[in-house]
Write a protein that holds these residues in place. Sequence first.
Motif, PDB file in Angstrom:
ATOM      1  N   ASP A 116       0.840  -1.207   0.000  1.00  0.00           N
ATOM      2  CA  ASP A 116       0.000   0.000   0.000  1.00  0.00           C
ATOM      3  C   ASP A 116       0.869   1.249   0.000  1.00  0.00           C
ATOM      4  OD1 ASP A 116      -2.672  -1.171   0.210  1.00  0.00           O
ATOM      5  OD2 ASP A 116      -2.071  -1.762   2.232  1.00  0.00           O
ATOM      6  N   PHE A 117       1.854   1.274   0.902  1.00  0.00           N
ATOM      7  CA  PHE A 117       2.724   2.441   0.994  1.00  0.00           C
ATOM      8  C   PHE A 117       3.519   2.658  -0.286  1.00  0.00           C
ATOM      9  CE2 PHE A 117       2.209   2.104   5.649  1.00  0.00           C
ATOM     10  CZ  PHE A 117       1.912   3.429   5.915  1.00  0.00           C
ATOM     11  N   MET A 118       4.026   1.585  -0.850  1.00  0.00           N
ATOM     12  CA  MET A 118       4.822   1.725  -2.076  1.00  0.00           C
ATOM     13  C   MET A 118       3.978   2.280  -3.214  1.00  0.00           C
ATOM     14  SD  MET A 118       7.263  -1.640  -1.856  1.00  0.00           S
ATOM     15  CE  MET A 118       8.137  -1.267  -3.357  1.00  0.00           C
ATOM     16  N   MET A 119       2.745   1.775  -3.356  1.00  0.00           N
ATOM     17  CA  MET A 119       1.869   2.264  -4.414  1.00  0.00           C
ATOM     18  C   MET A 119       1.522   3.736  -4.181  1.00  0.00           C
ATOM     19  SD  MET A 119      -1.421   3.171  -5.458  1.00  0.00           S
ATOM     20  CE  MET A 119      -2.343   2.741  -4.016  1.00  0.00           C
ATOM     21  N   LEU A 120       1.140   4.076  -2.951  1.00  0.00           N
ATOM     22  CA  LEU A 120       0.788   5.462  -2.648  1.00  0.00           C
ATOM     23  C   LEU A 120       1.983   6.386  -2.867  1.00  0.00           C
ATOM     24  CD1 LEU A 120      -1.360   4.870   0.555  1.00  0.00           C
ATOM     25  CD2 LEU A 120      -2.190   5.760  -1.628  1.00  0.00           C
ATOM     26  N   GLU A 121       3.154   5.970  -2.416  1.00  0.00           N
ATOM     27  CA  GLU A 121       4.355   6.790  -2.579  1.00  0.00           C
ATOM     28  C   GLU A 121       4.722   6.979  -4.045  1.00  0.00           C
ATOM     29  OE1 GLU A 121       6.395   5.510   1.660  1.00  0.00           O
ATOM     30  OE2 GLU A 121       7.145   4.639  -0.190  1.00  0.00           O
ATOM     31  N   GLU A 122       4.582   5.922  -4.830  1.00  0.00           N
ATOM     32  CA  GLU A 122       4.924   6.009  -6.247  1.00  0.00           C
ATOM     33  C   GLU A 122       4.010   6.985  -6.977  1.00  0.00           C
ATOM     34  OE1 GLU A 122       4.879   3.190 -10.208  1.00  0.00           O
ATOM     35  OE2 GLU A 122       5.202   2.243  -8.261  1.00  0.00           O
ATOM     36  N   VAL A 123       2.712   6.837  -6.775  1.00  0.00           N
ATOM     37  CA  VAL A 123       1.754   7.704  -7.475  1.00  0.00           C
ATOM     38  C   VAL A 123       1.881   9.144  -6.982  1.00  0.00           C
ATOM     39  CG1 VAL A 123      -0.684   8.117  -7.974  1.00  0.00           C
ATOM     40  CG2 VAL A 123       0.196   5.780  -7.931  1.00  0.00           C
ATOM     41  N   VAL A 124       2.020   9.339  -5.672  1.00  0.00           N
ATOM     42  CA  VAL A 124       2.209  10.694  -5.145  1.00  0.00           C
ATOM     43  C   VAL A 124       3.480  11.288  -5.740  1.00  0.00           C
ATOM     44  CG1 VAL A 124       2.771  12.044  -3.080  1.00  0.00           C
ATOM     45  CG2 VAL A 124       0.883  10.414  -3.021  1.00  0.00           C
ATOM     46  N   GLY A 125       4.554  10.512  -5.794  1.00  0.00           N
ATOM     47  CA  GLY A 125       5.815  11.007  -6.337  1.00  0.00           C
ATOM     48  C   GLY A 125       5.695  11.483  -7.765  1.00  0.00           C
ATOM     49  N   GLU A 126       5.024  10.695  -8.597  1.00  0.00           N
ATOM     50  CA  GLU A 126       4.847  11.071  -9.996  1.00  0.00           C
ATOM     51  C   GLU A 126       4.049  12.370 -10.118  1.00  0.00           C
ATOM     52  OE1 GLU A 126       2.877   7.653 -11.598  1.00  0.00           O
ATOM     53  OE2 GLU A 126       4.697   6.417 -11.545  1.00  0.00           O
ATOM     54  N   ARG A 127       2.958  12.454  -9.382  1.00  0.00           N
ATOM     55  CA  ARG A 127       2.100  13.638  -9.496  1.00  0.00           C
ATOM     56  C   ARG A 127       2.715  14.856  -8.817  1.00  0.00           C
ATOM     57  NH1 ARG A 127      -3.896  11.019  -8.792  1.00  0.00           N
ATOM     58  NH2 ARG A 127      -3.595   9.412 -10.380  1.00  0.00           N
ATOM     59  N   LEU A 128       3.474  14.612  -7.773  1.00  0.00           N
ATOM     60  CA  LEU A 128       4.160  15.715  -7.089  1.00  0.00           C
ATOM     61  C   LEU A 128       5.219  16.323  -8.010  1.00  0.00           C
ATOM     62  CD1 LEU A 128       4.095  17.152  -4.367  1.00  0.00           C
ATOM     63  CD2 LEU A 128       5.790  15.518  -3.556  1.00  0.00           C
ATOM     64  N   ALA A 129       5.931  15.473  -8.724  1.00  0.00           N
ATOM     65  CA  ALA A 129       6.929  15.967  -9.672  1.00  0.00           C
ATOM     66  C   ALA A 129       6.265  16.811 -10.762  1.00  0.00           C
ATOM     67  CB  ALA A 129       7.699  14.805 -10.281  1.00  0.00           C
ATOM     68  N   ALA A 130       5.115  16.351 -11.236  1.00  0.00           N
ATOM     69  CA  ALA A 130       4.381  17.101 -12.263  1.00  0.00           C
ATOM     70  C   ALA A 130       3.904  18.441 -11.708  1.00  0.00           C
ATOM     71  CB  ALA A 130       3.211  16.283 -12.792  1.00  0.00           C
ATOM     72  N   CYS A 131       3.398  18.431 -10.486  1.00  0.00           N
ATOM     73  CA  CYS A 131       2.924  19.668  -9.863  1.00  0.00           C
ATOM     74  C   CYS A 131       4.078  20.660  -9.683  1.00  0.00           C
ATOM     75  CB  CYS A 131       2.287  19.360  -8.495  1.00  0.00           C
ATOM     76  SG  CYS A 131       1.683  20.824  -7.616  1.00  0.00           S
ATOM     77  N   ALA A 132       5.214  20.174  -9.200  1.00  0.00           N
ATOM     78  CA  ALA A 132       6.371  21.032  -8.980  1.00  0.00           C
ATOM     79  C   ALA A 132       6.876  21.609 -10.299  1.00  0.00           C
ATOM     80  CB  ALA A 132       7.480  20.262  -8.284  1.00  0.00           C
TER      81      ALA A 132
END
Length: 138
Positions: free
Chosen positions: A119-135
């Motif tokens: 669960d954590f790995m999936m959440l972290e991966e998706v958040v990471g991708e979208r966070l990079a896009a947002c930044a």
Amino acid sequence: MSSRIRYAAALAAVGLVTSAGAASAHHCYKDRWADAAYQHHVNGGTAWVTLSDLGTMFLVPPELQADCAWVVDEVVAEWMVERGMTQEPLIHSKATIGGGAFYNKGKAPKPFEYLGEADFMMLEEVVGERLAACAAEL
């Protein structure tokens, strides 16, 4: 903000997110709170924290929280839909409940559930991708 600074911030965010998984083996949460109890804990002052708030604290660098914290809310909401959840999990921030705390008694209290490493790995991966896009858009 220059494109070089935005790019560096995006890379830092992805690095933070992808390195956080090993430290989070699992975490307890209580499923199906009564409405009044849920609201009491959401209002603060207890050890229970919403999954999205916990994710924001650990996955979104301080310099991106004002502009990109919504990413965690969005990812958690999608994760909840995939699991048929109607109430955002409240995570026990001290991690002292559940089966681990009752190991010597041989039984786990109910109705606790556990967010596992997957669960954590999936959440972290998706958040990471979208966070990079947002930044990158800032």
